[in-house]
Design an enzyme around this catalytic site. Structure first.
Site, PDB file in Angstrom:
ATOM      1  N   GLU A 251       7.801   0.494 -10.056  1.00 57.30           N
ATOM      2  CA  GLU A 251       7.122   1.799 -10.013  1.00 57.30           C
ATOM      3  C   GLU A 251       8.096   2.961 -10.203  1.00 57.30           C
ATOM      4  OE1 GLU A 251       4.673   2.071  -6.515  1.00 57.30           O
ATOM      5  OE2 GLU A 251       3.392   0.411  -7.118  1.00 57.30           O
ATOM      6  N   GLU A 366       1.201  -6.212  -8.259  1.00 62.40           N
ATOM      7  CA  GLU A 366       0.673  -5.607  -7.035  1.00 62.40           C
ATOM      8  C   GLU A 366      -0.802  -5.323  -7.254  1.00 62.40           C
ATOM      9  OE1 GLU A 366       2.666  -2.439  -4.945  1.00 62.40           O
ATOM     10  OE2 GLU A 366       4.651  -3.123  -5.596  1.00 62.40           O
TER      11      GLU A 366
END
Length: 597
Positions: A251, A366
């Site tokens: 991320e 995720e």
């Protein structure tokens, strides 16, 4: 992610325009693309081609299981065609994730001194539960945690390991549990399995350096007489760990990250790291840090890195305070997966990669139901899941089955305590409502995705995020019965039906079912708000039988699996997967190496 954004097909394509224009001048005619597609692209600009591909993606979503809306008063039907195998389901979609966050590691899998822990400090009840899930791969050590994690702090004698401030979740990392402990934990978890549970490591793209990343790979995989390989041997581990999967950061696009980057800066850094990592170990399967599959970031980072990666990572969490939008929220992942798959193909065309080279897959590393306001990460993110959340997880997993052509790995976040289906206390474990669909899918939904068609009534109300409504509008809404099906090698068909309706059970005609003994597994509860605790299980798994005749009634707010044997084993046609690019040669030879493929 994308929860509050309005969305439509044209807006979706328009969102990519700013990044696409950066590449228009790179390929201005079909002739520059080559590989026999000039007749498709002649006379168009590269930008127009990409825009058209993305528009097709937005307009043709959610078609792996087809749906026809019928009036509410008519009897719904589900047709299953076991002979129509669409794609192989990769068992890696049932992966786990263990981050140094909250009570996932400390107090979760590792709890020395607890009577339930073994001599190594591993919770035996947790090990038993995780073995039941038959997890094929576990991502480690994060997550956001990776951005300030220095792996050398977590090796060697524990009394010499430094404690560090942890900036992702604002805790203190003792480093008592590190690389060697995690790999030993996986070896214990793998006992009795035909294949080991694969490790999947994430590199520090925040405060970490390329030297540090290369040293970690050498420590884990090195076989020569070199410093870090010898350090592993000195620490008691003679044989290399042979870790295949390595993520190029986590991320990095997020404002919450230490060392957040622009897409252009990340793309450059990922390219240089990839080349160096493959020079050290050409067998590594590298995972690029994507965003959601619906962002300009994804295409920008894919274009220069497509030669070097095996998978492209995307993340989405779903949630809503209202039941029906909460259950249907995972449908956003269907568009995200197909969008990312198209972006990968666009990047391959731009890079002149021939079709004979294997195509990178989506790593959805995720995913889950999570409301960070309800369960803040800094406080351990311990969600209390309801039956509504279990239905959402059922639809998440249906999406992965329907999109099995594109998904090479998926990792539920996370495996223990932190937004997890499995919770621990000092006295034992409890299985949340979301445990049961995960267990059911992992046990039975393997093999090949097969064709299904649903005829039934649909939901047209609000969605979360709102743009899901415009995506499913072409079908007349979202089917109340969300469906996926597989056939395995033994010829068993496994059909999962999630009835999202809080009020209505659906008596349904089933076409393609073999009459005889049909195994039935049902997950439901008194209402959509019930939750499990260690003291009382409100939602579990009920087993029953059905003769396969007539209609079957799918109860309100339920996940149902029907299993039946076709009597015919399924043989897999073995096909060559093609030759992967040798990125070491590519770094030197460029297009000359591509032309040999």
């Amino acid at each position: 992610m994308l929860r509050d954004a309005e969305f439509d097909a044209a807006g979706y394509v328009g969102a990519f325009e700013s990044s696409l224009w950066l590449w228009v001048d790179r390929v201005d005619s079909a002739e520059e693309l080559g590989f026999g597609i000039d007749h498709v692209l002649r006379g168009t600009r590269w930008f127009d081609f990409v825009r058209g591909v993305m528009l097709c993606s937005a307009q043709n979503i959610i078609k792996m299981t087809t749906f026809t809306r019928i009036p509410d008063e008519e009897t719904p039907s589900i047709s299953v065609d076991a002979a129509r195998r669409l794609s192989k389901v990769d068992p890696m979609i049932y992966g786990g994730f263990m981050e140094h966050m909250g009570r996932c590691i400390y107090g979760g899998i590792y709890d020395p001194g607890n009577p339930l822990s073994d001599a190594h400090g591993y919770r035996t009840d947790v090990l038993g539960a995780l073995r039941d899930l038959d997890i094929p791969v576990i991502r480690y050590p994060g997550g956001n945690f990776c951005a300030t994690y220095h792996w050398q702090d977590g090796i060697g004698p524990k009394e010499n390991r430094p404690a560090r401030p942890e900036l992702a979740w604002l805790g203190t990392e003792t480093n008592e549990f590190g690389t060697d402990e995690f790999m030993h934990f996986l070896s214990v978890l793998s006992e009795g399995k035909e294949k080991r549970v694969e490790p999947y490591f994430c590199l520090n793209f925040g405060t970490g350096t390329l030297d540090e990343a290369l040293a970690w790979v050498e420590y884990c995989n090195g076989t020569r007489n070199t410093y870090w390989a010898n350090m592993r041997r000195k620490n008691g581990h003679e044989e290399p760990y042979n870790i295949k999967y390595w993520a190029l950061g986590n991320e990095v696009w997020g404002p919450w990250q230490v060392e957040q980057m622009t897409a252009e800066d990340y793309a450059k850094k990922a390219l240089q790291w990839s080349k160096a990592l493959h020079l050290l170990d050409p067998t590594l399967q590298l995972v690029l840090c994507g965003e959601t599959g619906l962002s300009p970031w994804d295409l920008t980072v894919l274009l220069p890195n497509i030669h070097h990666i095996t998978m492209h990572s995307i993340h989405i969490y779903s949630t809503s305070n209202e039941h029906v939008p909460n259950a249907f929220a995972p449908l956003q992942a269907e568009l995200a997966i197909q969008s990312a798959a198209h972006l990968i193909q666009i990047a391959r065309i731009q890079a002149k990669i021939p079709p004979s080279v294997p195509v990178p897959t989506i790593c959805f590393d995720e995913w889950n139901v999570w409301d960070p306001l309800r369960a803040p990460g800094e406080e351990g993110a311990e969600e209390k899941y309801t039956l509504s959340d279990a239905l959402a997880v059922g639809i998440w997993l249906n999406v992965f089955i329907r999109q099995s052509k594109y998904v090479g790995m998926a990792n539920i976040a996370q495996s223990v305590n932190v937004i997890s289906p499995l919770m621990t206390s000092k006295d034992g474990i409890s299985k949340q409502t979301t445990w049961w669909p995960l267990w059911l899918f992992s046990k039975y939904m393997r093999g090949w995705t097969i064709g299904c068609h649903v005829r039934g009534s649909a939901y047209e109300g609000g969605f979360e995020p709102r743009w899901i409504g415009s995506v499913v509008a072409g079908d007349g809404g979202a089917s109340w019965l969300d469906v996926s099906a597989v056939v395995n090698e033994e010829g068993w068909v496994n059909l999962v039906v999630v009835n999202v309706s809080e009020e209505k059970s659906f008596e349904t005609e089933l076409k393609g079912v073999v009459e005889g003994e049909v195994e039935v597994y049902t997950i439901t509860g008194a209402n959509v708000k019930v939750a499990n605790t260690q003291e009382k299980e409100e939602v579990g798994l009920e087993e029953s039988k059905w003769d396969g005749k007539g209609k079957y009634t799918f109860g309100k707010h339920s996940v149902t699996m029907l299993r039946w044997a076709t009597g015919e084993k399924v043989s897999e046609v073995q096909m060559s997967e093609g030759r992967r690019l040798d990125t070491r040669k590519l770094a030197w030879a460029g297009d000359r190496e591509l032309e040999k493929s």
